[in-house]
Motif scaffolding. Structure first.
Motif, PDB file in Angstrom:
ATOM      1  N   ALA A 208      -6.103   1.272   7.077  1.00  0.00           N
ATOM      2  CA  ALA A 208      -5.654   2.656   7.245  1.00  0.00           C
ATOM      3  C   ALA A 208      -4.701   2.788   8.433  1.00  0.00           C
ATOM      4  CB  ALA A 208      -6.849   3.583   7.421  1.00  0.00           C
ATOM      5  N   SER A 209      -4.911   1.993   9.463  1.00  0.00           N
ATOM      6  CA  SER A 209      -4.049   2.063  10.652  1.00  0.00           C
ATOM      7  C   SER A 209      -2.626   1.570  10.350  1.00  0.00           C
ATOM      8  CB  SER A 209      -4.659   1.261  11.796  1.00  0.00           C
ATOM      9  OG  SER A 209      -4.802  -0.095  11.407  1.00  0.00           O
ATOM     10  N   ASP A 210      -2.464   0.834   9.254  1.00  0.00           N
ATOM     11  CA  ASP A 210      -1.143   0.335   8.868  1.00  0.00           C
ATOM     12  C   ASP A 210      -0.446   1.235   7.853  1.00  0.00           C
ATOM     13  OD1 ASP A 210      -1.391  -1.913  10.494  1.00  0.00           O
ATOM     14  OD2 ASP A 210      -2.356  -3.076   8.898  1.00  0.00           O
ATOM     15  N   MET A 211      -1.107   2.301   7.439  1.00  0.00           N
ATOM     16  CA  MET A 211      -0.536   3.212   6.447  1.00  0.00           C
ATOM     17  C   MET A 211       0.107   4.411   7.135  1.00  0.00           C
ATOM     18  SD  MET A 211      -3.379   3.412   3.487  1.00  0.00           S
ATOM     19  CE  MET A 211      -4.065   1.989   2.707  1.00  0.00           C
ATOM     20  N   VAL A 212       0.949   5.103   6.406  1.00  0.00           N
ATOM     21  CA  VAL A 212       1.613   6.298   6.912  1.00  0.00           C
ATOM     22  C   VAL A 212       1.067   7.493   6.137  1.00  0.00           C
ATOM     23  CG1 VAL A 212       3.825   7.486   7.140  1.00  0.00           C
ATOM     24  CG2 VAL A 212       3.693   5.027   7.517  1.00  0.00           C
TER      25      VAL A 212
END
Length: 107
Positions: free
Chosen positions: A13-17
């Motif tokens: 999730a931390s790599d998603m926008v």
């Protein structure tokens, strides 16, 4: 993400926008991601070499000439012969100085 039974294969999730409702409902084309933000994006146009352009123009010119002169067994006008020879020289590499295609005949 709640739609999926499994998140296997998805990035963290931390790599998603995240998207706003307007972004989600808005156009899906013409946008990209830069520095974690949705931004306008226009993909670069492919570079088509002069040789490739000449090859395409030569194919079109040959079709035109055949349809308008060859099929009628009429001689090809000199302006078309000159144009064809110029395109052929670019295509086969004997013309190494041209930087653009020659202008085609008016008729």
């Amino acid at each position: 993400m709640a739609l999926y039974q499994s998140l296997d294969g998805f990035p963290m999730a931390s790599d998603m926008v995240g998207l706003t409702a307007d972004q989600w409902d808005g156009p899906r084309f013409g946008v990209g991601i830069a520095n974690g933000h949705i931004v306008p994006y226009t993909p670069p146009m492919p570079v088509i070499s002069l040789k490739e352009q000449a090859s395409h123009a030569l194919s079109l010119a040959r079709s035109y000439i055949y349809s308008n002169y060859g099929i009628l067994n009429e001689p090809t006008p000199d302006s078309w012969v000159t144009y064809l020879k110029a395109l052929m020289a670019i295509q086969n590499g004997t013309d190494t100085t041209s930087t653009s295609l020659p202008a085609g005949p008016k008729s």
